[in-house]
Design a protein around this motif. Structure first.
Motif, PDB file in Angstrom:
ATOM      1  N   GLU A  25       0.750  -1.382   0.065  1.00 66.83           N
ATOM      2  CA  GLU A  25       0.207   0.011  -0.175  1.00 66.83           C
ATOM      3  C   GLU A  25       0.913   1.260  -0.090  1.00 66.83           C
ATOM      4  O   GLU A  25       2.099   1.238   0.595  1.00 66.83           O
ATOM      5  N   TYR A  26       0.371   2.314  -0.516  1.00 69.94           N
ATOM      6  CA  TYR A  26       0.966   3.422  -0.668  1.00 69.94           C
ATOM      7  C   TYR A  26       1.118   3.971   0.753  1.00 69.94           C
ATOM      8  O   TYR A  26       0.082   4.115   1.334  1.00 69.94           O
ATOM      9  N   GLN A  28       2.147   7.798   2.283  1.00 71.12           N
ATOM     10  CA  GLN A  28       2.697   9.116   1.828  1.00 71.12           C
ATOM     11  C   GLN A  28       3.859   9.520   2.638  1.00 71.12           C
ATOM     12  O   GLN A  28       4.658   9.958   2.293  1.00 71.12           O
ATOM     13  N   GLN A  31       6.928   7.750   1.526  1.00 70.41           N
ATOM     14  CA  GLN A  31       7.364   8.213   0.434  1.00 70.41           C
ATOM     15  C   GLN A  31       7.838   9.600   0.253  1.00 70.41           C
ATOM     16  O   GLN A  31       8.888  10.176  -0.472  1.00 70.41           O
ATOM     17  N   THR A 132       1.220  11.563  -6.543  1.00 71.53           N
ATOM     18  CA  THR A 132       1.672  10.274  -5.571  1.00 71.53           C
ATOM     19  C   THR A 132       2.131   8.998  -6.643  1.00 71.53           C
ATOM     20  O   THR A 132       3.011   9.268  -7.235  1.00 71.53           O
ATOM     21  N   ASP A 133       1.521   8.105  -6.345  1.00 67.20           N
ATOM     22  CA  ASP A 133       1.965   6.781  -7.103  1.00 67.20           C
ATOM     23  C   ASP A 133       1.174   6.433  -8.375  1.00 67.20           C
ATOM     24  O   ASP A 133       0.961   5.323  -8.784  1.00 67.20           O
ATOM     25  N   ASN A 142       5.153   8.414  -8.476  1.00 72.26           N
ATOM     26  CA  ASN A 142       6.302   8.937  -7.536  1.00 72.26           C
ATOM     27  C   ASN A 142       7.379   9.765  -8.217  1.00 72.26           C
ATOM     28  O   ASN A 142       8.517   9.722  -7.884  1.00 72.26           O
TER      29      ASN A 142
END
Length: 187
Positions: A25-26, A28, A31, A132-133, A142
């Motif tokens: 899962e992303y 945040q 990242q 984001t992704d 990304n």
């Protein structure tokens, strides 16, 4: 009959194989740490000076602009902009584009209030504050982005706020550059 059985076996195999991989899962926050490290290296390598915002956004005010108005949540804005990836590849550009402020990526919503109409700003936007992704147009997932944005005007409730239009947006693009700001600085 054999074809149906073969199809069913392939379908089951595909479902089993696709469920075997770990779903990542992303995250945040994680990242953003990766993004900030990458942007810090970019700034250092190119001997640049930026201010880092608490959100992780990096800004450099090129021209402050003027006037009594600040952007509000429900405003529309008129901008010129050039967006690049950190490797210098231009991924989007717009001249005299009217946008809904509330619909912008977070990096723009944080950065644009730092200037007034007629002003310009360069933003280094971590992917966590951009797309984001997700793949968006030419922008890979990304991706940290480098924007130069000229704030031309603010529209409130559909009306142009007085004194916020530095140049005629319908004029000749060769002479209408958003108040004398170069959209593509030498970087």
């Amino acid at each position: 009959m054999f074809r149906n059985a073969l199809f069913l076996a392939c379908a089951v195999l595909c479902v089993v194989m696709s469920s075997c991989g770990d779903v990542v899962e992303y995250n945040q926050k994680m990242q953003l740490e990766v993004d900030v490290d990458s942007i810090d290296r970019f700034i250092s390598k190119n001997n640049l000076t930026f201010t880092r915002h608490r959100t992780g956004l990096y800004s450099q005010i090129l021209q402050a602009g003027g006037g009594d108005y600040e952007i509000e949540a429900d405003d529309d804005i008129l901008v010129n902009y050039t967006g690049k990836m950190l490797n210098g590849v231009i991924v989007e550009r717009g001249d005299s584009v009217k946008l809904k402020y509330s619909g912008m990526i977070e990096g723009w919503r944080v950065g644009l209030p730092m200037i007034k109409p007629g002003g310009s700003i360069r933003l280094l936007i971590p992917s966590a504050l951009a797309y984001t992704d997700k793949q968006v147009g030419l922008i890979p997932p990304n991706s940290n982005l480098d924007y130069v944005i000229v704030l031309r005007a603010i529209y409130r409730k559909g009306q142009l706020l007085p004194g916020t239009m530095p140049n005629d947006p319908d004029g000749d693009p060769a002479t209408n550059d958003g108040g004398g700001v170069t959209l593509e600085p030498d970087y």
